[in-house]
Motif scaffolding. Structure first.
Motif, PDB file in Angstrom:
ATOM      1  N   ILE A 172       0.895  -1.562  -0.140  1.00  0.00           N
ATOM      2  CA  ILE A 172       0.140  -0.219   0.175  1.00  0.00           C
ATOM      3  C   ILE A 172       0.789   1.216  -0.280  1.00  0.00           C
ATOM      4  N   ALA A 173       1.888   1.141   0.862  1.00  0.00           N
ATOM      5  CA  ALA A 173       2.610   2.363   0.688  1.00  0.00           C
ATOM      6  C   ALA A 173       3.336   2.399  -0.528  1.00  0.00           C
ATOM      7  N   LEU A 174       4.045   1.371  -0.869  1.00  0.00           N
ATOM      8  CA  LEU A 174       4.695   1.631  -2.340  1.00  0.00           C
ATOM      9  C   LEU A 174       3.831   1.915  -3.251  1.00  0.00           C
ATOM     10  N   TYR A 175       2.615   1.402  -3.548  1.00  0.00           N
ATOM     11  CA  TYR A 175       1.554   2.349  -4.347  1.00  0.00           C
ATOM     12  C   TYR A 175       1.110   3.819  -4.377  1.00  0.00           C
ATOM     13  N   THR A 176       0.830   4.482  -2.771  1.00  0.00           N
ATOM     14  CA  THR A 176       0.709   5.947  -2.874  1.00  0.00           C
ATOM     15  C   THR A 176       1.915   6.054  -2.888  1.00  0.00           C
ATOM     16  N   ILE A 177       2.647   6.529  -1.575  1.00  0.00           N
ATOM     17  CA  ILE A 177       3.553   7.405  -1.810  1.00  0.00           C
ATOM     18  C   ILE A 177       5.336   6.741  -2.970  1.00  0.00           C
ATOM     19  N   LYS A 178       4.933   5.111  -3.361  1.00  0.00           N
ATOM     20  CA  LYS A 178       5.603   5.403  -4.652  1.00  0.00           C
ATOM     21  C   LYS A 178       7.089   5.718  -4.242  1.00  0.00           C
ATOM     22  N   ASP A 179       7.617   5.683  -3.772  1.00  0.00           N
ATOM     23  CA  ASP A 179       9.128   6.501  -3.146  1.00  0.00           C
ATOM     24  C   ASP A 179       9.931   5.199  -1.650  1.00  0.00           C
ATOM     25  N   ALA A 180      10.740   4.328  -1.573  1.00  0.00           N
ATOM     26  CA  ALA A 180      11.356   3.657  -1.196  1.00  0.00           C
ATOM     27  C   ALA A 180      11.784   3.820   0.182  1.00  0.00           C
ATOM     28  N   GLU A 181      12.494   4.969   0.039  1.00  0.00           N
ATOM     29  CA  GLU A 181      12.790   5.591   1.463  1.00  0.00           C
ATOM     30  C   GLU A 181      11.545   6.088   2.333  1.00  0.00           C
ATOM     31  N   GLU A 182      10.428   6.770   1.891  1.00  0.00           N
ATOM     32  CA  GLU A 182       9.473   7.346   2.348  1.00  0.00           C
ATOM     33  C   GLU A 182       8.437   6.301   2.856  1.00  0.00           C
ATOM     34  N   CYS A 183       8.397   4.961   2.604  1.00  0.00           N
ATOM     35  CA  CYS A 183       7.878   4.074   2.497  1.00  0.00           C
ATOM     36  C   CYS A 183       8.216   3.496   3.454  1.00  0.00           C
ATOM     37  N   GLY A 184       9.444   3.508   4.354  1.00  0.00           N
ATOM     38  CA  GLY A 184      10.258   2.676   5.104  1.00  0.00           C
ATOM     39  C   GLY A 184       9.698   3.805   6.579  1.00  0.00           C
ATOM     40  N   ILE A 185       9.967   4.409   5.850  1.00  0.00           N
ATOM     41  CA  ILE A 185       9.597   6.251   7.871  1.00  0.00           C
ATOM     42  C   ILE A 185       8.209   5.588   7.717  1.00  0.00           C
ATOM     43  N   PHE A 186       7.356   5.597   6.600  1.00  0.00           N
ATOM     44  CA  PHE A 186       5.253   4.637   6.994  1.00  0.00           C
ATOM     45  C   PHE A 186       6.241   4.077   7.355  1.00  0.00           C
ATOM     46  N   VAL A 187       5.815   2.964   6.743  1.00  0.00           N
ATOM     47  CA  VAL A 187       6.445   1.491   7.880  1.00  0.00           C
ATOM     48  C   VAL A 187       6.173   1.810   9.263  1.00  0.00           C
ATOM     49  N   ILE A 188       7.602   2.690   9.770  1.00  0.00           N
ATOM     50  CA  ILE A 188       7.900   2.551  10.576  1.00  0.00           C
ATOM     51  C   ILE A 188       7.496   2.913  11.882  1.00  0.00           C
ATOM     52  N   PHE A 189       5.940   4.731  11.471  1.00  0.00           N
ATOM     53  CA  PHE A 189       5.494   5.469  12.216  1.00  0.00           C
ATOM     54  C   PHE A 189       3.997   3.794  11.951  1.00  0.00           C
ATOM     55  N   ILE A 190       3.769   3.861  11.097  1.00  0.00           N
ATOM     56  CA  ILE A 190       2.174   2.944  11.308  1.00  0.00           C
ATOM     57  C   ILE A 190       2.769   2.017  11.818  1.00  0.00           C
ATOM     58  N   CYS A 191       3.726   1.336  12.601  1.00  0.00           N
ATOM     59  CA  CYS A 191       3.395   0.341  13.283  1.00  0.00           C
ATOM     60  C   CYS A 191       4.297   0.581  15.172  1.00  0.00           C
ATOM     61  N   SER A 192       5.044   2.034  14.713  1.00  0.00           N
ATOM     62  CA  SER A 192       4.662   2.355  16.098  1.00  0.00           C
ATOM     63  C   SER A 192       3.976   3.142  17.071  1.00  0.00           C
ATOM     64  N   ILE A 193       3.041   3.255  16.231  1.00  0.00           N
ATOM     65  CA  ILE A 193       2.422   4.662  17.084  1.00  0.00           C
ATOM     66  C   ILE A 193       1.350   4.156  17.774  1.00  0.00           C
ATOM     67  N   TRP A 194       0.855   2.625  17.697  1.00  0.00           N
ATOM     68  CA  TRP A 194       0.414   2.089  18.411  1.00  0.00           C
ATOM     69  C   TRP A 194       0.581   1.863  19.834  1.00  0.00           C
ATOM     70  N   PRO A 195       1.269   1.226  20.377  1.00  0.00           N
ATOM     71  CA  PRO A 195       1.960   1.553  21.550  1.00  0.00           C
ATOM     72  C   PRO A 195       1.525   2.119  23.009  1.00  0.00           C
ATOM     73  N   ILE A 196       1.974   3.292  21.747  1.00  0.00           N
ATOM     74  CA  ILE A 196       2.667   4.632  22.719  1.00  0.00           C
ATOM     75  C   ILE A 196       1.155   5.755  22.614  1.00  0.00           C
ATOM     76  N   LEU A 197       0.218   5.682  21.345  1.00  0.00           N
ATOM     77  CA  LEU A 197      -0.840   5.621  21.172  1.00  0.00           C
ATOM     78  C   LEU A 197      -1.435   4.696  22.704  1.00  0.00           C
ATOM     79  N   LEU A 198      -1.934   4.000  22.924  1.00  0.00           N
ATOM     80  CA  LEU A 198      -2.935   3.035  23.447  1.00  0.00           C
ATOM     81  C   LEU A 198      -2.086   2.876  25.531  1.00  0.00           C
TER      82      LEU A 198
END
Length: 210
Positions: free
Chosen positions: A72-98
């Motif tokens: 999904i990130a590759l299809y929407t963002i189309k940049d490997a560097e930014e995709c990596g950052i997005f994956v980190i963001f979307i995976c680490s946000i939940w434990p901090i939020l909860l």
């Protein structure tokens, strides 16, 4: 391996350089997750109605694997560097939020009553009572989130990376250099341990005896 920070070209970079690239992505993605999750968690912790309304969406998104987000990130963002950052963001946000939401929602009623008695403003209550009281739980969530971020970036770089320690592991495996693979795996573990130890020290510094 004799020059860990050499950077001749995209396919010839030292392991130190690759580790630095991974840490850079983690700092950006994880930092964004903290910036979003902590204020939102503070809000959810104080507003039970909002917490109940958003909880189903959080519980659906939270268990999704980091690698499942990559297409999904590759299809929407189309940049490997930014995709990596997005994956980190979307995976680490939940434990901090909860954890932030849980810590705020579990504040003692007596402490909030004292704030009202002293006629503290909302900012005063937040700074003097809510944040100090919830800090141990918030830092616990940040510690868990950082561990997930480090796991996620290694996996993401192995899949689509052109740099980073995960890419280095996969590239060395393709080159049949098992010794370099083992060295990189050990370096990943040591780096993760150092990051976790730093957060453990932070966690102890904000803990208090109830």
């Amino acid at each position: 391996m004799k020059s860990p920070f050499h950077n001749t070209n995209a396919n010839n970079r030292g392991i130190g350089w690759q580790l630095g690239a991974s840490l850079y992505r983690v700092i950006i993605g994880y930092g964004l997750a903290v910036i979003v999750a902590v204020p939102l968690g503070l809000l959810l912790g104080q507003l039970p109605i909002l917490r109940a309304g958003l909880n189903p969406f959080i519980q659906i998104l939270r268990p999704i694997s980091p690698l499942a987000w990559m297409p999904i990130a590759l299809y929407t963002i189309k940049d490997a560097e930014e995709c990596g950052i997005f994956v980190i963001f979307i995976c680490s946000i939940w434990p901090i939020l909860l954890n932030t939401s849980f810590g705020v929602s579990r504040l003692r009623k007596e402490w909030l009553d004292v704030a009202r008695t002293l006629e503290l403003s909302w900012a005063g209550r937040l700074w003097l009572i809510i944040l100090p009281a919830a800090a141990p739980t918030i830092v616990t969530g940040m510690r868990v989130g950082l561990g997930i971020a480090w796991l996620a970036i290694v996996a993401a770089e192995m899949l689509v990376g052109s740099s980073g320690i995960g890419y280095f592991v996969w590239n060395q495996w393709n080159n049949l250099s098992l010794s370099n693979v083992i060295l990189a795996v050990l370096l990943i573990g040591v780096t993760g341990m150092i990051l976790d130890t730093a957060f453990a020290a932070l966690q102890r510094s904000v803990s208090y005896a109830e």
